[in-house]
Design an enzyme around this catalytic site. Structure first.
Site, mmCIF file in Angstrom:
data_model
loop_
_atom_site.group_PDB
_atom_site.id
_atom_site.type_symbol
_atom_site.label_atom_id
_atom_site.label_comp_id
_atom_site.label_asym_id
_atom_site.label_seq_id
_atom_site.Cartn_x
_atom_site.Cartn_y
_atom_site.Cartn_z
ATOM 1 N N GLU A 1 -26.828 14.471 -4.395
ATOM 2 C CA GLU A 1 -28.253 14.619 -4.052
ATOM 3 C C GLU A 1 -29.124 13.706 -4.914
ATOM 4 O O GLU A 1 -30.206 13.284 -4.513
ATOM 5 C CB GLU A 1 -28.712 16.077 -4.172
ATOM 6 C CG GLU A 1 -28.743 16.620 -5.583
ATOM 7 C CD GLU A 1 -29.197 18.085 -5.644
ATOM 8 O OE1 GLU A 1 -30.210 18.420 -5.022
ATOM 9 O OE2 GLU A 1 -28.530 18.879 -6.337
ATOM 10 N N TYR B 1 -9.127 -3.306 -11.571
ATOM 11 C CA TYR B 1 -9.029 -1.908 -11.135
ATOM 12 C C TYR B 1 -7.626 -1.336 -11.322
ATOM 13 O O TYR B 1 -7.471 -0.160 -11.662
ATOM 14 C CB TYR B 1 -9.580 -1.735 -9.714
ATOM 15 C CG TYR B 1 -8.647 -2.068 -8.575
ATOM 16 C CD1 TYR B 1 -7.849 -1.101 -7.994
ATOM 17 C CD2 TYR B 1 -8.585 -3.369 -8.054
ATOM 18 C CE1 TYR B 1 -7.009 -1.399 -6.931
ATOM 19 C CE2 TYR B 1 -7.756 -3.668 -6.990
ATOM 20 C CZ TYR B 1 -6.964 -2.685 -6.431
ATOM 21 O OH TYR B 1 -6.138 -2.989 -5.385
ATOM 22 N N LYS C 1 -0.003 5.253 -6.058
ATOM 23 C CA LYS C 1 -0.999 5.207 -7.147
ATOM 24 C C LYS C 1 -1.910 6.425 -7.079
ATOM 25 O O LYS C 1 -2.175 7.081 -8.074
ATOM 26 C CB LYS C 1 -1.780 3.898 -7.007
ATOM 27 C CG LYS C 1 -2.846 3.603 -8.004
ATOM 28 C CD LYS C 1 -4.206 4.116 -7.676
ATOM 29 C CE LYS C 1 -4.840 3.756 -6.373
ATOM 30 N NZ LYS C 1 -5.431 2.455 -6.258
ATOM 31 N N GLU D 1 -6.878 1.990 -13.596
ATOM 32 C CA GLU D 1 -6.256 3.131 -12.910
ATOM 33 C C GLU D 1 -4.977 3.556 -13.628
ATOM 34 O O GLU D 1 -4.742 4.748 -13.868
ATOM 35 C CB GLU D 1 -5.933 2.758 -11.460
ATOM 36 C CG GLU D 1 -7.182 2.651 -10.593
ATOM 37 C CD GLU D 1 -6.906 2.241 -9.162
ATOM 38 O OE1 GLU D 1 -7.763 2.494 -8.307
ATOM 39 O OE2 GLU D 1 -5.842 1.652 -8.881
ATOM 40 N N HIS E 1 -27.828 20.628 -2.198
ATOM 41 C CA HIS E 1 -27.964 21.201 -3.530
ATOM 42 C C HIS E 1 -26.986 22.338 -3.738
ATOM 43 O O HIS E 1 -26.803 23.135 -2.822
ATOM 44 C CB HIS E 1 -29.405 21.700 -3.697
ATOM 45 C CG HIS E 1 -29.688 22.172 -5.085
ATOM 46 N ND1 HIS E 1 -29.799 21.302 -6.154
ATOM 47 C CD2 HIS E 1 -29.859 23.420 -5.579
ATOM 48 C CE1 HIS E 1 -30.042 21.999 -7.246
ATOM 49 N NE2 HIS E 1 -30.079 23.279 -6.931
ATOM 50 N N CYS F 1 0.830 -1.207 0.000
ATOM 51 C CA CYS F 1 0.000 0.000 0.000
ATOM 52 C C CYS F 1 0.868 1.261 0.000
ATOM 53 O O CYS F 1 0.681 2.156 -0.819
ATOM 54 C CB CYS F 1 -0.917 -0.024 1.218
ATOM 55 S SG CYS F 1 -1.960 1.411 1.341
ATOM 56 N N CYS G 1 -1.642 1.667 -3.032
ATOM 57 C CA CYS G 1 -2.627 2.738 -2.857
ATOM 58 C C CYS G 1 -2.029 4.151 -2.858
ATOM 59 O O CYS G 1 -2.520 5.027 -3.573
ATOM 60 C CB CYS G 1 -3.364 2.593 -1.522
ATOM 61 S SG CYS G 1 -3.403 0.944 -0.810
HETATM 62 P P1 FAD Z 1 1.442 -6.019 1.990
HETATM 63 O O1 FAD Z 1 1.016 -4.633 2.263
HETATM 64 O O2 FAD Z 1 1.716 -6.390 0.600
HETATM 65 O O3 FAD Z 1 2.663 -6.334 2.923
HETATM 66 C C1 FAD Z 1 3.394 -7.513 2.825
HETATM 67 C C2 FAD Z 1 4.830 -7.230 3.260
HETATM 68 O O4 FAD Z 1 5.469 -8.465 3.488
HETATM 69 C C3 FAD Z 1 5.657 -6.528 2.194
HETATM 70 O O5 FAD Z 1 6.235 -5.368 2.746
HETATM 71 C C4 FAD Z 1 6.720 -7.546 1.782
HETATM 72 O O6 FAD Z 1 7.955 -6.948 1.469
HETATM 73 C C5 FAD Z 1 6.817 -8.380 3.044
HETATM 74 N N1 FAD Z 1 7.276 -9.757 2.816
HETATM 75 C C6 FAD Z 1 6.823 -10.637 1.873
HETATM 76 N N2 FAD Z 1 7.418 -11.834 2.037
HETATM 77 C C7 FAD Z 1 8.258 -11.708 3.098
HETATM 78 C C8 FAD Z 1 9.127 -12.610 3.757
HETATM 79 N N3 FAD Z 1 9.218 -13.893 3.399
HETATM 80 N N4 FAD Z 1 9.890 -12.141 4.790
HETATM 81 C C9 FAD Z 1 9.776 -10.842 5.209
HETATM 82 N N5 FAD Z 1 8.941 -9.952 4.629
HETATM 83 C C10 FAD Z 1 8.183 -10.386 3.591
HETATM 84 N N6 FAD Z 1 -5.951 -1.224 -1.599
HETATM 85 C C11 FAD Z 1 -6.833 -0.270 -1.212
HETATM 86 O O7 FAD Z 1 -7.504 -0.451 -0.209
HETATM 87 N N7 FAD Z 1 -6.988 0.883 -1.931
HETATM 88 C C12 FAD Z 1 -6.262 1.137 -3.052
HETATM 89 O O8 FAD Z 1 -6.431 2.180 -3.672
HETATM 90 C C13 FAD Z 1 -5.315 0.159 -3.477
HETATM 91 N N8 FAD Z 1 -4.549 0.371 -4.572
HETATM 92 C C14 FAD Z 1 -3.628 -0.545 -4.943
HETATM 93 C C15 FAD Z 1 -2.849 -0.299 -6.066
HETATM 94 C C16 FAD Z 1 -1.900 -1.214 -6.481
HETATM 95 C C17 FAD Z 1 -1.079 -0.918 -7.695
HETATM 96 C C18 FAD Z 1 -1.724 -2.417 -5.736
HETATM 97 C C19 FAD Z 1 -0.696 -3.421 -6.166
HETATM 98 C C20 FAD Z 1 -2.490 -2.681 -4.610
HETATM 99 C C21 FAD Z 1 -3.443 -1.744 -4.204
HETATM 100 N N9 FAD Z 1 -4.259 -1.969 -3.088
HETATM 101 C C22 FAD Z 1 -5.184 -1.023 -2.705
HETATM 102 C C23 FAD Z 1 -4.179 -3.240 -2.326
HETATM 103 C C24 FAD Z 1 -3.386 -3.071 -1.021
HETATM 104 O O9 FAD Z 1 -2.139 -2.492 -1.304
HETATM 105 C C25 FAD Z 1 -3.206 -4.446 -0.392
HETATM 106 O O10 FAD Z 1 -4.472 -5.049 -0.238
HETATM 107 C C26 FAD Z 1 -2.562 -4.339 0.993
HETATM 108 O O11 FAD Z 1 -1.308 -3.720 0.921
HETATM 109 C C27 FAD Z 1 -2.398 -5.761 1.569
HETATM 110 O O12 FAD Z 1 -1.742 -5.707 2.811
HETATM 111 P P2 FAD Z 1 -0.968 -6.980 3.353
HETATM 112 O O13 FAD Z 1 -0.614 -6.657 4.770
HETATM 113 O O14 FAD Z 1 -1.742 -8.200 3.079
HETATM 114 O O15 FAD Z 1 0.343 -7.094 2.476
#
Ligand code: FAD
Length: 454
Positions: free
Chosen positions: A443, A179, A53, A183, A438, A45, A50
């Site tokens: 609305e 999406y 983006k 975007e 309005h 994110c 997010c």
């Molecule tokens: P992440 O935020 O992906 O975190 C996972 C972390 O784990 C990462 O930092 C990674 O480096 C780390 N990691 C992975 N494997 C290992 C490992 N083995 N050891 C140590 N660290 C590791 N959501 C919205 O709500 N609104 C939006 O507008 C939106 N726009 C988006 C736009 C794009 C282009 C993308 C790709 C996603 C978007 N999302 C949006 C989705 C949102 O980013 C994800 O749903 C959210 O970040 C998921 O959180 P998470 O904690 O599951 O994983």
């Protein structure tokens, strides 16, 4: 192993949305917590999702605003856009957020460990060759882009790389219909690139109400974006004048950049799920129960890696549930996935909450559909002929509003309030009894009286 011998009460793999939230809540409840992160804190994110983006999307909107402003009497030369300035300023903001995340974690007494983590047992993880033990382990590793296995795919990029391009490409093909695809197509187009959206079907935004994708495609085409429907790239050949794309239809395109937005997969490679005996779904996601616990009782998972709904607020909510379940009094439940509002930051924007017409018909049989499309007041004096689209879905028997959908600027901001109404079980009569503001677009959502179909 005795409880007191564990290095931590909770070891979180992944310092993204879900992992950071679970860590902070658990630490607040008195747990000894460590987070392992292999890249930047904040996860997808903050770094490649997010936040950057939305900044790029905001940047892309200025060209449209400049066009509109002329109709309001503003005289100005054609504005010039500079991509390196945008990327430098965006990176500075992301770095600031990375620092805030680090401060939040360390300030809460959480240990941050840098490195790649792999499970080595039900209570242990290997990081940088060192074994760390924990009473509970939370997998919050997120997802990663999926690119097809075609010749020359190494010349294509995903959204991850799009945030770090050195220059704005002049000719871009964005592949996909979800999406992220719409975007980025809007971003490239708004910033001045000649943009084509190439999609293997003829429907944008599968899973959303079908009218949203239809209306969005019309508006994007009106802005001058090109579409290739029912199309796929068979190969990519890098030549001196650009990337030569061989399409399934036989057509060839020459572009500077191909960006795939064709889905994301759970980021589980090298995570040691098999070593710890953690089950996966047929799609490769970590399988969890309603409290986000895997088949191994000490291992839990939240966020994109469990593949319920890949959105930041969902990962946050799931992280909160796990932390309370493990270290609090419980009582927090998984979110109602059907009532999660969401926005698509395309141009125009989409805001949506609740059921699509298709799902509502399957669920309730008799439904009433209210729709409206018009050119809003503020668009009437500029060059933009953009129309907004609004849709309400009501289940006929109990008159509950089951879905609110909109295409138009501000849809994301507007939908948050309607999400509260749907969460409270609002009926069409309550919408009708609400006085409109309005003159606004919103609305219209409380003044639609006649269903267009039942
Ligand atoms: P992440 O935020 O992906 O975190 C996972 C972390 O784990 C990462 O930092 C990674 O480096 C780390 N990691 C992975 N494997 C290992 C490992 N083995 N050891 C140590 N660290 C590791 N959501 C919205 O709500 N609104 C939006 O507008 C939106 N726009 C988006 C736009 C794009 C282009 C993308 C790709 C996603 C978007 N999302 C949006 C989705 C949102 O980013 C994800 O749903 C959210 O970040 C998921 O959180 P998470 O904690 O599951 O994983």
């Amino acid at each position: 192993m005795q409880q007191q011998n564990f290095d931590y009460d909770l070891l979180v793999i992944g310092g993204g949305s879900g992992g950071v939230r679970a860590s902070r809540v658990a630490a607040g409840l008195g747990a000894r917590v460590a987070v392992v992160e292999s890249a930047q804190l904040g996860g997808t994110c903050v770094n490649v999702g997010c936040i950057p983006k939305k900044l790029l999307s905001h940047a892309a909107h200025f060209s449209q605003l400049a066009d509109e402003a002329r109709g309001y009497g503003w005289q100005m030369a054609q504005p010039q856009f500079d991509w390196p300035t945008l990327i430098t300023n965006k990176d500075r903001e992301i770095e600031r957020l990375n620092g805030i995340y680090e401060g939040m974690l360390t300030g809460a007494g959480i240990t941050v460990i840098r490195g790649h983590a792999a499970l080595s047992g039900p209570h242990s993880v290997l990081v940088n060759g060192q074994s760390i033990s924990a009473r509970h382990i939370l997998i919050a590793v997120g997802g990663t882009p999926h690119l097809p296995n075609i010749p020359g795919v190494e010349h294509a990029i995903s959204s991850n790389e799009a945030f770090h391009l050195k220059q704005l490409p002049q000719r871009v093909v964005v592949v996909g219909g979800g999406y992220i695809a719409v975007e980025f197509a809007s971003i490239f187009h708004g910033l001045g690139a000649q943009t084509t959206l190439l999609h293997r079907s003829q429907q944008l935004l599968r899973g959303f109400d079908a009218d949203l994708g239809l209306h969005l495609a019309q508006e994007m085409a009106q802005q001058g974006m090109s579409f290739r429907w029912n199309e796929e790239i068979q190969s990519i050949d890098k030549q001196a004048d650009g990337l030569h794309l061989q399409l399934k239809s036989g057509e060839q395109l020459v572009v500077d950049c191909v960006m795939y937005a064709t889905g994301r997969v759970p980021h589980t490679e090298g995570l040691g799920l098999d070593v710890a005996g953690v089950h996966r779904t047929h799609k490769g996601a970590v399988e969890v129960d309603s409290r986000f616990t895997t088949n191994v009782p000490s291992i839990h998972a939240v966020g994109d890696v469990v593949d319920r709904m890949a959105l930041t607020p969902v990962a946050l909510a799931e992280g909160t549930v796990v932390a309370h379940h493990l270290f609090g009094k419980g009582g927090k439940h998984a979110p109602d996935y059907e009532l999660i509002p969401t926005a698509v930051f395309s141009h125009p924007q989409i805001g949506t909450v609740g059921l699509s017409e298709k799902v509502a018909r399957e669920r309730f049989g008799a439904v009433q559909i209210f729709k409206s499309s018009f050119r809003p007041l503020t668009n009437r004096m500029g060059a933009e002929p953009e129309n907004v689209f609004l849709k309400l879905i009501v289940s006929k028997a109990d008159q509950r509003v089951r879905g609110v959908h909109m295409v138009g600027e501000g849809a994301g901001e507007l939908m948050q309030g309607f999400a509260v109404a749907l969460q409270c079980g609002a009926t069409k009569q309550q919408f009708d009894a609400t006085i409109g503001i309005h003159p606004t677009v919103a609305e219209e959502l409380v003044t639609m009286r006649e269903p267009v179909r039942e």
